[in-house]
Design a protein around this motif. Sequence first.
Motif, short mmCIF file in Angstrom:
data_model
loop_
_atom_site.label_atom_id
_atom_site.label_comp_id
_atom_site.label_asym_id
_atom_site.label_seq_id
_atom_site.Cartn_x
_atom_site.Cartn_y
_atom_site.Cartn_z
N PHE A 199 -27.28 37.86 7.30
CA PHE A 199 -26.22 38.58 8.01
C PHE A 199 -26.50 40.08 8.02
CE2 PHE A 199 -23.33 34.82 7.66
CZ PHE A 199 -23.01 34.73 9.01
N ALA A 200 -26.98 40.62 6.90
CA ALA A 200 -27.30 42.05 6.84
C ALA A 200 -28.42 42.39 7.84
CB ALA A 200 -27.71 42.45 5.42
N LEU A 201 -29.45 41.55 7.89
CA LEU A 201 -30.56 41.79 8.82
C LEU A 201 -30.11 41.60 10.27
CD1 LEU A 201 -33.51 42.49 9.29
CD2 LEU A 201 -34.05 40.04 8.99
N TYR A 202 -29.27 40.62 10.50
CA TYR A 202 -28.73 40.40 11.85
C TYR A 202 -27.99 41.64 12.33
CZ TYR A 202 -25.57 38.93 15.54
OH TYR A 202 -24.87 38.87 16.71
N LEU A 203 -27.09 42.15 11.49
CA LEU A 203 -26.29 43.29 11.91
C LEU A 203 -27.15 44.54 12.09
CD1 LEU A 203 -23.54 44.21 12.76
CD2 LEU A 203 -23.02 44.71 10.37
N LYS A 204 -28.14 44.75 11.23
CA LYS A 204 -29.02 45.90 11.40
C LYS A 204 -29.83 45.77 12.68
CE LYS A 204 -31.22 47.85 7.93
NZ LYS A 204 -32.24 48.13 6.89
N THR A 205 -30.31 44.57 12.96
CA THR A 205 -31.08 44.33 14.19
C THR A 205 -30.21 44.62 15.41
OG1 THR A 205 -32.46 42.68 13.06
CG2 THR A 205 -32.43 42.61 15.47
N LYS A 206 -28.96 44.16 15.39
CA LYS A 206 -28.06 44.43 16.51
C LYS A 206 -27.69 45.92 16.58
CE LYS A 206 -26.88 41.82 19.09
NZ LYS A 206 -27.51 41.27 20.31
N ASN A 207 -27.48 46.57 15.45
CA ASN A 207 -27.21 48.00 15.40
C ASN A 207 -28.34 48.75 16.12
OD1 ASN A 207 -26.74 50.72 14.66
ND2 ASN A 207 -27.49 50.40 12.60
N LEU A 261 -35.39 43.14 20.34
CA LEU A 261 -34.41 43.14 19.25
C LEU A 261 -33.27 42.18 19.54
CD1 LEU A 261 -34.31 46.88 18.15
CD2 LEU A 261 -35.66 44.99 17.22
N ASP A 262 -32.91 42.04 20.80
CA ASP A 262 -31.88 41.06 21.16
C ASP A 262 -32.35 39.65 20.85
OD1 ASP A 262 -29.29 40.53 22.16
OD2 ASP A 262 -30.10 40.03 24.13
N GLU A 263 -33.58 39.35 21.21
CA GLU A 263 -34.16 38.03 20.92
C GLU A 263 -34.25 37.79 19.42
OE1 GLU A 263 -38.69 36.82 21.05
OE2 GLU A 263 -37.86 36.74 23.09
N GLN A 264 -34.69 38.80 18.69
CA GLN A 264 -34.80 38.65 17.24
C GLN A 264 -33.43 38.48 16.59
OE1 GLN A 264 -37.32 41.60 15.41
NE2 GLN A 264 -39.14 40.83 16.45
N GLY A 265 -32.45 39.23 17.06
CA GLY A 265 -31.09 39.09 16.53
C GLY A 265 -30.56 37.69 16.75
N ASP A 266 -30.78 37.15 17.94
CA ASP A 266 -30.34 35.77 18.23
C ASP A 266 -31.01 34.78 17.29
OD1 ASP A 266 -28.76 36.73 20.30
OD2 ASP A 266 -30.11 36.04 21.90
N GLN A 267 -32.30 34.97 17.04
CA GLN A 267 -33.04 34.05 16.16
C GLN A 267 -32.51 34.13 14.73
OE1 GLN A 267 -37.23 34.87 14.89
NE2 GLN A 267 -37.64 33.04 16.14
N ILE A 268 -32.25 35.33 14.25
CA ILE A 268 -31.72 35.50 12.90
C ILE A 268 -30.34 34.86 12.79
CG2 ILE A 268 -30.92 37.21 11.21
CD1 ILE A 268 -33.18 39.08 12.50
N GLU A 276 -39.39 26.68 5.52
CA GLU A 276 -40.74 26.88 6.05
C GLU A 276 -40.70 27.34 7.51
OE1 GLU A 276 -42.43 23.09 5.02
OE2 GLU A 276 -42.48 23.65 2.88
N VAL A 277 -39.78 26.81 8.27
CA VAL A 277 -39.62 27.25 9.66
C VAL A 277 -39.12 28.69 9.69
CG1 VAL A 277 -38.31 26.87 11.79
CG2 VAL A 277 -39.24 24.91 10.52
N TRP A 278 -38.15 29.01 8.86
CA TRP A 278 -37.60 30.37 8.84
C TRP A 278 -38.62 31.39 8.34
CZ3 TRP A 278 -32.83 28.01 6.09
CH2 TRP A 278 -32.08 27.28 7.02
N ILE A 279 -39.49 30.99 7.42
CA ILE A 279 -40.57 31.88 6.98
C ILE A 279 -41.48 32.19 8.17
CG2 ILE A 279 -42.68 32.01 5.59
CD1 ILE A 279 -41.08 30.38 3.41
N ASP A 280 -41.85 31.18 8.92
CA ASP A 280 -42.71 31.37 10.09
C ASP A 280 -42.04 32.29 11.11
OD1 ASP A 280 -45.12 30.68 11.67
OD2 ASP A 280 -43.64 29.75 13.00
N GLU A 281 -40.75 32.10 11.34
CA GLU A 281 -40.03 32.95 12.29
C GLU A 281 -39.99 34.40 11.81
OE1 GLU A 281 -37.00 29.54 14.08
OE2 GLU A 281 -36.20 31.05 12.70
N ALA A 282 -39.74 34.61 10.52
CA ALA A 282 -39.68 35.96 9.97
C ALA A 282 -41.06 36.63 10.02
CB ALA A 282 -39.13 35.95 8.55
N GLU A 283 -42.10 35.84 9.77
CA GLU A 283 -43.46 36.39 9.87
C GLU A 283 -43.76 36.83 11.30
OE1 GLU A 283 -45.79 34.03 6.28
OE2 GLU A 283 -45.71 33.10 8.26
N ALA A 289 -29.09 32.51 14.48
CA ALA A 289 -29.18 31.05 14.59
C ALA A 289 -29.42 30.38 13.24
CB ALA A 289 -30.27 30.66 15.58
N THR A 290 -29.96 31.09 12.28
CA THR A 290 -30.21 30.51 10.96
C THR A 290 -28.96 30.43 10.10
OG1 THR A 290 -30.73 32.60 9.84
CG2 THR A 290 -32.57 31.45 10.93
#
Length: 172
Positions: free
Chosen positions: A40-48, A65-72, A151-158, A74-75
């Motif tokens: 949630f912290a990363l999502y809000l910073k990404t949207k900020n 950043l919009d795409e990344q925020g949506d991905q974050i 493992e999926v979320w690690i790949d997405e974050a990478e 979604a988790t």
Amino acid sequence: MTDIPAKTRQIAPLRTPTDLGADATRDIAAALTALLADMFALYLKTKNFHWHLSGPHFRDYHLMLDEQGDQIFATTDAIAERARKVGGTTLRSIGHISRLQRLADNDADYVTAQDMLAELAEDNRALIGFLRATHVVCEEYNDVATTSLLEVWIDEAERRSWFLYECTRSNH
């Protein structure tokens, strides 16, 4: 609907049956809840940063950043539901998030686009470490369903970290 006031009703505890055991429930739910606070912290910073971005690459960075925020974002539901499925509970408020998050907020009035991307790249790398640490906890208790999701979320974050890093590289 019942006429019994909420304060006098017997409330059943939130105990989801699981074969993982009490120690696993405690440890996995705690690790997932801390991870959820960071998401949630990363999502809000990404949207900020998405909302306050400016500069010559505005459109590309804004869309990324919009795409990344949506991905974050979604988790978040999957993380919270895993904590519940293994018999635990999870976040209850913004205050709860602020007490558990390990990623720092950025409330600055102005941040350059390059600094935004660099900070998000660093935060995603830190998140990868939190994801891996949570994976270790889940692996210890043979919680294969959660380790699989992690493992999926690690790949997405990478991938997010890679894209952000590449956007901050100079052409020299």
